[in-house]
Write an enzyme that holds these catalytic residues in place. Structure first.
Site, short mmCIF file in Angstrom:
data_model
loop_
_atom_site.label_atom_id
_atom_site.label_comp_id
_atom_site.label_asym_id
_atom_site.label_seq_id
_atom_site.Cartn_x
_atom_site.Cartn_y
_atom_site.Cartn_z
N GLU A 56 47.02 29.76 3.03
CA GLU A 56 48.37 30.31 2.93
C GLU A 56 49.29 29.12 3.14
OE1 GLU A 56 50.54 33.77 2.31
OE2 GLU A 56 48.42 33.38 2.12
N ASP A 67 60.68 32.90 11.03
CA ASP A 67 59.77 31.98 11.70
C ASP A 67 60.27 31.56 13.07
OD1 ASP A 67 57.83 31.86 9.72
OD2 ASP A 67 59.11 30.57 8.51
#
Length: 273
Positions: A56, A67
């Site tokens: 990924e 994030d």
């Protein structure tokens, strides 16, 4: 869902092989170009050679909403090293040439896809050998323009099944996604501080009922016991991002130590599958 139209073949082959072995998938996440494009390639080699079943990969972006600080740091290091989207596609093409059977997924933000036109982005991704694209800030309800472009270029659109999703959303995620389903173990930003802890069995059984693509559990996966638990609960595997990136952050100035630590971590996580 015809395999001739989409590039989910590598995911299907990988999941079928793992199922036959009675194992699950370990899928690490890293940001392309972190801490530099050259070292980024060595990091990817280390991950694959020590047991990663798929990758990924992120494109560096200066404002990653979902994030936590660890992955934001990766974005900033990569951007500081001069990593552009063009450089990312070049890195991807190199990884694909080296590992023809490895499933490669992208995890990024809509702005990066919009930048040069949605269709152009997926065309470049296809050319570089990408199998799937997950756009973190586009919910399944708003995903049609992206999904259509993805499928037109033989790329699997990936969707997030959030821990608080109702059956309607899970049904839509299951019907819309291809390749795999990204199952969040908790709502919030990525990171390893809060351990993955939401009981996911219920969501996994619903996804199964809706015939969703194989679910991979992500968010807060930092140790082998969590990988085992995810697979035991019925997930097809686990994705680990912040824990991997934390190793890069810690040893970014010592390449040998970085790669050795990353190799050990990957082997331990894979052994838990």
């Amino acid at each position: 869902m015809s395999d001739t139209l989409t590039n989910t073949g590598r995911y299907q082959a990988t999941f079928a092989k793992l199922k036959a072995e009675g194992r699950g998938a370990f899928v690490p996440f890293v940001t392309l170009g972190d801490p530099s494009p050259e070292l980024s390639l060595k990091i990817i080699d280390t991950l694959v050679q020590n047991g990663a079943d798929a990758l990924e990969l992120g494109f560096p972006f200066s404002d990653p909403l979902a994030d936590g600080p660890v992955i934001q740091g990766a974005n900033l290091r990569s951007l500081a090293a001069g990593t552009t989207p063009t450089a990312c596609f070049e890195l991807l093409a190199q990884v694909r040439a080296k590992y023809p059977e490895l499933p490669i997924g992208l995890l990024l933000y809509a702005n990066l896809v919009f930048a040069n036109g949605i269709d152009a982005f997926y065309a470049k991704a296809q050319q570089a050998g990408v199998d799937s694209v997950l756009i973190a800030d586009v919910p399944v309800e708003e995903s049609a323009p992206f999904s259509e472009a993805a499928k037109a270029h033989g790329i699997a659109p990936i969707f997030i099944a959030p821990p608080n999703a109702d059956s309607e959303t899970l049904a839509l995620v299951s019907a819309s996604g291809e390749g795999y389903t990204y199952l969040l173990s908790r709502a919030g930003v990525t990171g390893t501080d809060t351990k993955a802890g939401v009981p996911v069995e219920e969501i996994l059984s619903k996804l199964k009922t809706f015939n969703a693509p194989p679910p991979l559990l992500g968010f807060g996966i930092a140790e082998p016991a969590q990988v085992s638990a995810a697979i035991k609960a019925g997930a097809a595997g686990a994705i680990s991002g912040s824990a991997v990136v934390k190793i890069i952050e810690t040893h970014q100035h010592d390449e040998a130590k970085l790669l050795a630590t990353l190799g050990d971590f990957t082997r331990a996580m894979k052994a838990a599958t």
